[in-house]
Design an enzyme around this catalytic site. Sequence first.
Site, PDB file in Angstrom:
ATOM      1  N   HIS A 110      54.713  11.925  60.520  1.00 42.72           N
ATOM      2  CA  HIS A 110      53.606  13.270  60.543  1.00 42.72           C
ATOM      3  C   HIS A 110      53.569  14.279  59.536  1.00 42.72           C
ATOM      4  O   HIS A 110      52.925  15.265  59.786  1.00 42.72           O
ATOM      5  CB  HIS A 110      53.911  13.720  61.971  1.00 42.72           C
ATOM      6  CG  HIS A 110      53.678  12.624  63.144  1.00 42.72           C
ATOM      7  ND1 HIS A 110      52.615  12.627  63.922  1.00 42.72           N
ATOM      8  CD2 HIS A 110      54.601  11.953  63.824  1.00 42.72           C
ATOM      9  CE1 HIS A 110      52.636  11.655  64.749  1.00 42.72           C
ATOM     10  NE2 HIS A 110      53.866  11.520  64.651  1.00 42.72           N
TER      11      HIS A 110
ATOM     12  N   LYS B   2      48.680   7.404  59.902  1.00 42.78           N
ATOM     13  CA  LYS B   2      48.213   8.989  60.391  1.00 42.78           C
ATOM     14  C   LYS B   2      47.575   9.430  59.492  1.00 42.78           C
ATOM     15  O   LYS B   2      46.305   9.286  59.364  1.00 42.78           O
ATOM     16  CB  LYS B   2      49.677   9.528  60.764  1.00 42.78           C
ATOM     17  CG  LYS B   2      50.370   8.731  61.966  1.00 42.78           C
ATOM     18  CD  LYS B   2      51.753   9.480  62.474  1.00 42.78           C
ATOM     19  CE  LYS B   2      52.405   8.508  63.470  1.00 42.78           C
ATOM     20  NZ  LYS B   2      52.434   7.008  63.257  1.00 42.78           N
TER      21      LYS B   2
ATOM     22  N   SER C  13      57.067  14.573  66.774  1.00 39.35           N
ATOM     23  CA  SER C  13      55.668  14.078  67.054  1.00 39.35           C
ATOM     24  C   SER C  13      55.129  14.820  68.196  1.00 39.35           C
ATOM     25  O   SER C  13      53.927  14.906  68.455  1.00 39.35           O
ATOM     26  CB  SER C  13      55.855  12.725  67.110  1.00 39.35           C
ATOM     27  OG  SER C  13      56.742  12.299  68.355  1.00 39.35           O
TER      28      SER C  13
END
Length: 369
Positions: A185, A217, A157
């Site tokens: 992610h 996300k 991240s």
Amino acid sequence: MRTITRVEGPCVESNGQRLLAFCSNDYLGLAQDSRLIAAWKQAADESGVGSGSAHLICGHRREHAELEEALAEWTGRERALLFSTGYMANLGVTQALLQRGELCVQDKLNHACLLDGAQLAGATLKRYPHADVDAAARQLHSDDEACALLATDGVFSMDGDIAPLPELAMLCARESATLMVDDAHGLGVLGDDGAGSVAEAGLSERDVPVLMATLGKALGCSGAFVAGPASLIDGLVQFARTYIYTTAMPPALAAATHCAVTLARTENWRREKLNALIQRFRQGAEQLGLPLMASRTAIQPLLLGDAQRALEASRALEAKGLLVVAIRPPTVPQGQARLRITLSAAHEEAHVDQLLEALASLRLAGAPV
């Protein structure tokens, strides 16, 4: 604490100032998509807002079941299980899989919730230098008798780089260890249809039995899931305390997320546009001599080293109408403060050029790489 009063595409309003944001994790630009909003509204009209209970009592709705099926199919897993947040998912998995004294080997740059989960489980936590497979092997060898879980982020991240997943999978197969990947992610961003870093690496459920990813996300919603064999999911339902004792997410949120999964899988132009913007930014940053870290994902950090320098750069960019957050210790190690720039399919080429122009004016070239 910064309060955002309005969001419009990649722009936000804070303290009366309109800012072009390069710090959101909305990688595919789905958070404000009208189809997600419509799905949320329709489900809210039909089911109300709150689920009213934990999944195991009466909170598990049709919308949850349909989303779990879609996530399992997308990631090529037998089953999936929803959690309220990624933090709760990782705490629940590690607590359920690890007993006191069992071995948990982790990359030093893993997200905090993986580290916290192992510690709360009472496991023996051993951390290897970032992406160092040989060091991970030595940590596994250090306790040949214990059951071992090797956990890693798929995409890190703060650095934006990708774990050496094929090599870690081979190591775990050789050492009879279980591999867990947190793909918060990577999901939606990597792989042919956005199934994430594990899919991009060509790894199956057999290679990576425990897959976790978040829904807040690239999918633009909120929550998380764990996917894997039916036996894993059955075990989590029985023993993951953060699942058992938590109210289920709103069914309307599950419906909106199901819509996001469909769009992420089918609208490949979003990944194509994001990748084009990443390349445009990297080429421009390299031409300017900016201290860009190695990353091919939406996370593009500029390593400035000194925390005060990073903070001053962030403030200078905000004065120019750009919101780019400075990341400082203890989130990153001492001497590795940075500007964490994140790109989204909601951005346009002109936005990237505006950012590059502003960065050029700060004269950041020559910072430590």
